[in-house]
Design an enzyme around this catalytic site. Structure first.
Site, PDB file in Angstrom:
ATOM      1  N   GLU A   1       0.851  -1.191   0.000  1.00 57.46           N
ATOM      2  CA  GLU A   1       0.000   0.000   0.000  1.00 57.46           C
ATOM      3  C   GLU A   1       0.880   1.231   0.000  1.00 57.46           C
ATOM      4  O   GLU A   1       0.412   2.343   0.252  1.00 57.46           O
ATOM      5  CB  GLU A   1      -0.982  -0.007   1.173  1.00 57.46           C
TER       6      GLU A   1
ATOM      7  N   CYS B   1      -3.133  -4.585   4.090  1.00 61.77           N
ATOM      8  CA  CYS B   1      -2.009  -5.397   4.584  1.00 61.77           C
ATOM      9  C   CYS B   1      -1.987  -6.817   4.050  1.00 61.77           C
ATOM     10  O   CYS B   1      -1.167  -7.624   4.490  1.00 61.77           O
ATOM     11  CB  CYS B   1      -2.027  -5.435   6.103  1.00 61.77           C
TER      12      CYS B   1
ATOM     13  N   HIS C   1      -1.913 -12.015  10.979  1.00 59.15           N
ATOM     14  CA  HIS C   1      -1.539 -10.626  10.716  1.00 59.15           C
ATOM     15  C   HIS C   1      -1.348  -9.939  12.055  1.00 59.15           C
ATOM     16  O   HIS C   1      -2.052 -10.229  13.021  1.00 59.15           O
ATOM     17  CB  HIS C   1      -2.602  -9.905   9.877  1.00 59.15           C
TER      18      HIS C   1
ATOM     19  N   LYS D   1      -0.537  -7.359  20.230  1.00 56.72           N
ATOM     20  CA  LYS D   1      -1.565  -7.986  21.067  1.00 56.72           C
ATOM     21  C   LYS D   1      -2.641  -8.754  20.312  1.00 56.72           C
ATOM     22  O   LYS D   1      -3.097  -9.797  20.759  1.00 56.72           O
ATOM     23  CB  LYS D   1      -2.225  -6.904  21.928  1.00 56.72           C
TER      24      LYS D   1
ATOM     25  N   SER E   1      -7.217  -4.534   5.598  1.00 61.36           N
ATOM     26  CA  SER E   1      -8.379  -3.695   5.882  1.00 61.36           C
ATOM     27  C   SER E   1      -9.205  -3.498   4.631  1.00 61.36           C
ATOM     28  O   SER E   1      -8.665  -3.475   3.523  1.00 61.36           O
ATOM     29  CB  SER E   1      -7.928  -2.336   6.411  1.00 61.36           C
TER      30      SER E   1
END
Lengths: 351, 133
Positions: free
Chosen positions: A82, A114, A238, A243, A300
């Site tokens: 991107e 991504c 991904h 976290k 996304s």
């Protein structure tokens, strides 16, 4: 379907780093809260003469080293990013030319936030299985952008990973057993034409976007293959931060120890199109023959590609043929302060 | 100042992948590629060849006053690298300062942006070198 597999893989991460602490200092945030909240200590920053194309070339050269094949036999090159250097003019032609695959080669740039790198692997599987190409190079590469002061600035990093898909069993380091995708129109993150920085939906990027798609695709892969979480030795998800992948593991009752080896974001940041592919490289660099790996990317917009890979006996010897492995790139570090970082990312208006 | 597009395009093989040439009569290798062997002249037979990208530092200097387009990169190291196959070339060394480099140090080729015709012009890419540690 004719079986396909990874015959070569390679990664690249620039040597420059900035600590989350240093970014927090500039914006008056509490560093401990940021580091704990995002699970990211530092991130990679591209050199002044680096972009998604140069990153892609170095990762691809490492992949060719592992594969040990003539670059002219690569009949398709797909570069997912991107942050392509040009709005119009392909990155893939530069990569194909630099590795020596031109002129008999199919090439195109891909964009799916991504996950454009894993989309390239899927296209490669199709072309190789259908005999349209002997080898296909799929690259995920990004020098991602984060608006100064935005939460993304702590994670938006630079890196690339490249994979060569082939069909000769005696050349595979990992078999691509199965793949599937979970895709919907979900507006969690975007960057408009001519906009310098992306815009995101804050908390909306979590549950309806990342978690729904990553878990949806992984569950779909389990159902398609009859595999269970316990059948896999490694999971690579991904990793927009340190976290989210661990939370997926918890929600899906996956042992977090199977996720940690492929979790690179805490030390290099989110490399966007390079993120889960670099995680896969980290796992392939340590995996033993005959191990099962589940890779699930996320882009996304939104979608996830999930893969089941099985490592082969060739992996331990062939992976030593790369000029440099991921660990070599990750361990060399040159720290930048925020001023130098702003110059590297040309965040000052006058640059 | 923008470089002529045709010149850039013609140099892509040598800049992107160190494409050179060699004389099949005396086995001398040339970078940038030559079309005529200076030793064998008409008896020479020139063919294209690719260099491995490995080499060592022959000489170096640190640039503090850069030409137009490279101002942001100062200070940077400019070096003469002797390729493993023999020929020497002038190149930028990335990710280092002069104090990190010694004559004879091993280097390897990397692919980087070499100039940018701002703001809407062409981006030029090519070889630079990096110390092998």
């Amino acid at each position: 379907m004719t079986s396909t597999g990874i015959v070569g893989y390679g990664a690249y991460v620039p040597p420059y780093r900035i600590k989350a602490e240093e970014i927090a200092r500039v914006w008056g945030e509490e560093p401990e809260r940021i580091i704990k909240g995002l699970g990211v200590k530092e991130k990679s920053v591209p050199g002044l003469d680096e972009d998604a194309a140069t990153l892609a070339v170095e990762a691809s050269r490492n992949a060719i080293g592992v594969a040990g094949i003539e670059p002219s036999k690569i009949k398709a090159v797909y570069v997912g990013s991107e942050s392509h250097p040009y709005a119009v003019k392909p990155t893939a032609t530069m990569v194909a030319e630099a590795i020596g695959s031109t002129p008999e080669v199919m090439a195109a740039d891909l964009e799916f936030a991504c996950k454009a790198g894993t989309a390239g692997i899927q296209i490669g599987m199709g072309l190789v299985a259908s005999n349209m190409a002997e080898y296909v190079l799929a690259v995920g590469s990004d020098t991602s952008q984060g608006r100064p002061g935005d939460a993304l600035e702590y994670t938006a990093a630079a890196g690339a990973a490249a994979f060569i898909v082939g069909r000769q069993k005696e050349q595979m380091v990992a078999k691509l057993e199965q793949t599937c995708s979970f895709t919907t129109d979900t507006p969690d993150f975007w960057r408009r034409q001519h906009a310098e920085f992306p815009t995101h939906g804050g908390r909306f990027t979590g549950e309806p976007a990342y978690f729904r798609h990553v878990m949806g695709a992984t569950q779909m892969l389990f159902e398609k293959t009859g595999m269970k979480a316990s059948d896999f030795d490694y999971f690579v998800f991904h990793q927009p931060n340190g976290k989210f992948p661990l939370e997926v593991a918890k929600k899906m009752e996956i042992d977090v120890e199977k996720v940690k080896p492929g979790l690179m974001t805490p030390i290099i940041g989110n490399t966007y199109s390079g993120a889960s592919p670099i995680g896969l490289c980290a796992v392939l660099d340590i995996a033993k023959p005959g191990q099962n790996i589940c890779l699930t990317s996320f882009g996304s917009g939104a979608g996830s590609d999930s893969f089941w890979l099985t490592t082969t006996d060739l992996l331990p010897q062939n992976r030593t043929r790369a000029a440099h492995n991921l660990a070599w790139y990750v361990e060399r570090k040159k720290y930048l302060d925020y001023g130098l970082y702003a110059k590297h990312r040309r965040k000052l208006k006058s640059l | 100042m923008a470089e002529n597009i045709a010149i850039t395009w013609r140099r892509i093989p040598e800049r992107y992948r160190l494409a050179g040439s060699q004389c099949m009569t005396c086995h001398a290798k040339f970078f940038p590629p030559r079309k005529l062997c200076p030793t064998c002249r008409r008896k020479g037979k020139i063919e294209s060849c690719a260099f491995s990208g490995k080499g060592k530092i022959f000489s170096l200097s640190e640039v503090h006053s850069a030409p137009a387009g490279l101002e942001l990169e100062i200070p940077y190291v400019l070096a003469i690298v002797q390729l493993a196959e023999g020929p020497k070339l002038t190149t930028q060394l990335v990710d280092c300062r002069e104090k990190d480099v010694k004559v004879g140090a091993a280097v390897e080729v990397v692919f980087r942006r070499i100039r940018s015709d701002d703001p809407e012009g062409l981006l030029h890419y090519g070889y630079k070198f990096r110390l092998v540690k």
